[in-house]
Motif scaffolding. Structure first.
Motif, PDB file in Angstrom:
ATOM      1  N   ASP A  64      -6.494 -17.995  -9.480  1.00  0.00           N
ATOM      2  CA  ASP A  64      -6.750 -16.661 -10.043  1.00  0.00           C
ATOM      3  C   ASP A  64      -6.739 -15.596  -8.951  1.00  0.00           C
ATOM      4  O   ASP A  64      -6.285 -14.464  -9.175  1.00  0.00           O
ATOM      5  N   PHE A  65      -7.262 -15.967  -7.790  1.00  0.00           N
ATOM      6  CA  PHE A  65      -7.265 -15.030  -6.670  1.00  0.00           C
ATOM      7  C   PHE A  65      -5.827 -14.664  -6.289  1.00  0.00           C
ATOM      8  O   PHE A  65      -5.492 -13.490  -6.085  1.00  0.00           O
TER       9      PHE A  65
ATOM     10  N   ARG B 233      -3.145 -14.918  -8.165  1.00  0.00           N
ATOM     11  CA  ARG B 233      -2.571 -14.113  -9.255  1.00  0.00           C
ATOM     12  C   ARG B 233      -2.997 -12.654  -9.125  1.00  0.00           C
ATOM     13  O   ARG B 233      -2.200 -11.743  -9.322  1.00  0.00           O
ATOM     14  N   PHE B 234      -4.272 -12.466  -8.801  1.00  0.00           N
ATOM     15  CA  PHE B 234      -4.772 -11.104  -8.677  1.00  0.00           C
ATOM     16  C   PHE B 234      -4.140 -10.384  -7.482  1.00  0.00           C
ATOM     17  O   PHE B 234      -3.799  -9.206  -7.564  1.00  0.00           O
ATOM     18  N   GLN B 235      -3.976 -11.112  -6.375  1.00  0.00           N
ATOM     19  CA  GLN B 235      -3.344 -10.503  -5.195  1.00  0.00           C
ATOM     20  C   GLN B 235      -1.900 -10.084  -5.480  1.00  0.00           C
ATOM     21  O   GLN B 235      -1.371  -9.179  -4.855  1.00  0.00           O
TER      22      GLN B 235
ATOM     23  N   VAL C 213      -0.655  -9.101  -8.466  1.00  0.00           N
ATOM     24  CA  VAL C 213      -0.484  -8.355  -9.702  1.00  0.00           C
ATOM     25  C   VAL C 213       0.390  -7.124  -9.437  1.00  0.00           C
ATOM     26  O   VAL C 213       0.391  -6.559  -8.353  1.00  0.00           O
TER      27      VAL C 213
ATOM     28  N   GLN D  12     -15.826 -10.895   2.393  1.00  0.00           N
ATOM     29  CA  GLN D  12     -15.293  -9.656   1.827  1.00  0.00           C
ATOM     30  C   GLN D  12     -16.289  -8.499   1.878  1.00  0.00           C
ATOM     31  O   GLN D  12     -15.921  -7.366   2.184  1.00  0.00           O
TER      32      GLN D  12
ATOM     33  N   ARG E 169     -14.946   0.241   5.995  1.00  0.00           N
ATOM     34  CA  ARG E 169     -15.069   1.566   5.388  1.00  0.00           C
ATOM     35  C   ARG E 169     -15.864   2.504   6.300  1.00  0.00           C
ATOM     36  O   ARG E 169     -15.496   3.649   6.501  1.00  0.00           O
TER      37      ARG E 169
ATOM     38  N   ILE F 145      -5.497  -0.936   0.300  1.00  0.00           N
ATOM     39  CA  ILE F 145      -5.265   0.284  -0.471  1.00  0.00           C
ATOM     40  C   ILE F 145      -6.538   0.713  -1.217  1.00  0.00           C
ATOM     41  O   ILE F 145      -6.838   1.902  -1.311  1.00  0.00           O
ATOM     42  N   ILE F 146      -7.287  -0.263  -1.692  1.00  0.00           N
ATOM     43  CA  ILE F 146      -8.526   0.068  -2.409  1.00  0.00           C
ATOM     44  C   ILE F 146      -9.461   0.832  -1.486  1.00  0.00           C
ATOM     45  O   ILE F 146     -10.031   1.859  -1.841  1.00  0.00           O
TER      46      ILE F 146
ATOM     47  N   MET G 203      -8.272   4.333  -0.815  1.00  0.00           N
ATOM     48  CA  MET G 203      -8.497   5.245  -1.933  1.00  0.00           C
ATOM     49  C   MET G 203      -9.961   5.651  -1.995  1.00  0.00           C
ATOM     50  O   MET G 203     -10.293   6.808  -2.281  1.00  0.00           O
ATOM     51  N   LYS G 204     -10.854   4.689  -1.686  1.00  0.00           N
ATOM     52  CA  LYS G 204     -12.281   5.021  -1.690  1.00  0.00           C
ATOM     53  C   LYS G 204     -12.609   6.016  -0.583  1.00  0.00           C
ATOM     54  O   LYS G 204     -13.338   6.986  -0.791  1.00  0.00           O
TER      55      LYS G 204
ATOM     56  N   ARG H 189     -11.308   9.470  -1.366  1.00  0.00           N
ATOM     57  CA  ARG H 189     -12.177  10.186  -2.317  1.00  0.00           C
ATOM     58  C   ARG H 189     -13.404  10.734  -1.619  1.00  0.00           C
ATOM     59  O   ARG H 189     -13.816  11.861  -1.828  1.00  0.00           O
TER      60      ARG H 189
ATOM     61  N   THR I  95       1.371   4.003  -0.346  1.00  0.00           N
ATOM     62  CA  THR I  95       1.445   3.105  -1.497  1.00  0.00           C
ATOM     63  C   THR I  95       2.904   2.835  -1.885  1.00  0.00           C
ATOM     64  O   THR I  95       3.251   1.726  -2.282  1.00  0.00           O
TER      65      THR I  95
END
Lengths: 350, 86
Positions: free
Chosen positions: A44-45, A47-49, A51, A243, A251, A278-279, A282-283, A286, A299
């Motif tokens: 699942d990890f 798959r998520f990476q 997406v 993580q 950050r 990228i997450i 974006m944080k 903002r 991106t």
């Protein structure tokens, strides 16, 4: 003040989209000796990476067969040579036309190790453009910040060195480890793509040149040793701190670096940002009030090429430079191994 | 901070208000996040929105499995559970 007079990029190898990579990686995960629950979590990890629509260039002809140290090191050398030849084919006519020779060649890579180094091999392909008394330096183990560290080094060299060539060659797909069982190894497998780029930095600005106004360096050797590093099995593998620690520390460090440089970037909307996390970006954007559009060049690059380590920011810079009017600036941000952050600003001169 | 699954679901639905047709919104809970968020950056934007409306940081890797395999009803349950566990 030194100027980036030309940016050369090389796009080689085959395109592998997420759609094409995912079934191959899923098959590899199925073969791993893992308890079922761990396998499902890892699958699942992955798959998520993977997406969404994203691709990467892969220079290695058959990455699935890489396994031994020998096969990976050889793949790095073969790919690096292809990149150097592609870059030399662009640099030679430009330097000939300008009537210059290079006083120094600085190379950077974090994804392989060669002796003699990349600077030597590039000089070999440039013939008389690199003189016998030219300085050659190979930066190693510097990670994704390597190319901007090389720019920082170039700007501090003696002005008698008028023309300096910087080359970044990254072949992270030689590190793909489909036998790994940890999430960070698979994050590395899913994140990176191959790429290379070069810069001609001169003391005399040329048309379209980018004056190097500022480079600020922040390293965190006190706390950052484990955040991003190489681990190793049969070869080097990508490794991250857990993580939560990674997210929080990265950050904080990136935010601090950008906050300190705010007077330099707040009125300049163009950003070449290394396309990692990228997450996170974006944080941070903002939080600091950087418009979302500022992330767009990074991106877009990430969608097309994924993360080429130190070569990425040079590709993004080249794309931005083409549409930047004289007098406008481009902000540079790279971050990576251990943990280092570099902020820089270049300005189109004419 | 805690938030009931229905409240989380309603906030999720609000994100898609002007982005999806009425028939999709009418059956929002049974829709797949993977289908409505086809791009990784869409996922990021959605998570950042969720963080804003819940006032809580969400580890994208922790909810990644739910994003990939579950519908919005189940994802709202998952987020609600994680918010309550903080």
């Amino acid at each position: 003040m030194r100027t980036i007079n030309a940016i050369y990029t090389a796009e080689l190898g085959e395109e592998w989209t997420n759609e094409r990579v995912l079934p191959q990686f899923e098959a590899c995960v199925e073969r791993l000796p893992l308890p079922e629950a761990d396998r499902v979590k890892l699958r699942d990890f992955v798959r998520f990476q993977l997406v969404g629509q994203r691709a990467r260039r892969v220079v290695v002809p058959d990455w699935a067969k890489l396994g031994t140290f020998e096969s990976r090191a050889a793949a790095f050398e073969e790919g690096a040579v292809q990149f150097l030849e592609a870059l030399a084919a662009q640099i030679s006519p430009a330097a000939d036309a300008a009537g210059i020779t290079f006083d120094a060649v600085i190379s950077t890579t974090a994804t392989g190790n060669l002796m003699p180094g990349l600077s030597y091999r590039l000089a070999h392909r440039l013939g008389g453009l690199v003189r016998r008394d030219s300085m050659m330096i190979d930066l190693a183990n510097v990670g994704c910040t390597g190319s901007i560290k090389a720019v920082n080094l170039a700007r501090t060299l003696d002005p008698s060195m008028k023309n300096i060539l910087i080359v970044a060659v990254e072949m992270p797909t030689t590190l793909i480890d489909t036998g790994g069982t940890t999430l960070d190894v698979w994050q590395g497998n899913c994140t990176f793509g191959d790429g290379a780029a070069a810069l001609w930095i001169g003391t005399e600005p040329r048309e379209g040149g980018l004056a190097i106004e500022d480079i600020r360096y922040r390293q965190r050797v006190d706390t950052g040793l484990e955040l991003i590093r190489w681990a190793y099995r049969d070869y080097y593998t990508f490794a991250l701190a857990d993580q939560k620690t990674f997210d929080e520390n990265v950050r904080e460090i990136v935010s601090q670096t950008l906050s300190e440089a705010e007077s330099g970037w707040k009125d300049e909307p163009r950003w070449a940002i290394h396309p990692a996390g990228i997450i996170l970006l974006m944080k941070i954007a903002r939080k600091l009030g950087i418009p979302t559009e500022a992330i767009q060049p990074s991106t877009s690059h990430y969608r097309r090429y994924s993360n080429m380590s130190s070569a990425s920011v040079l590709h993004i810079l080249r794309d931005l430079a083409e549409t930047t009017p004289p007098g406008a600036a481009i902000n540079l941000v790279t971050m990576g191994a251990g943990f280092n952050v570099l902020y820089g600003r270049v300005r189109r001169v004419k | 901070m805690s938030m009931e699954p229905n409240a989380v679901l309603e906030r999720m639905r609000a994100y898609f208000e002007r982005k999806q047709p009425p028939e999709v919104l009418a059956t929002f809970g049974t829709q797949s996040p993977k289908a409505l968020l086809p791009d990784s950056l869409d996922v990021v934007d959605f998570i950042l929105y969720l963080e804003e409306v819940t006032g809580c940081e969400i580890d994208i890797n922790e909810v990644g499995e739910a994003l990939m395999n579950k519908n919005f009803d189940e994802l709202a349950d998952e987020v609600s559970r994680r918010l309550a566990a903080r």
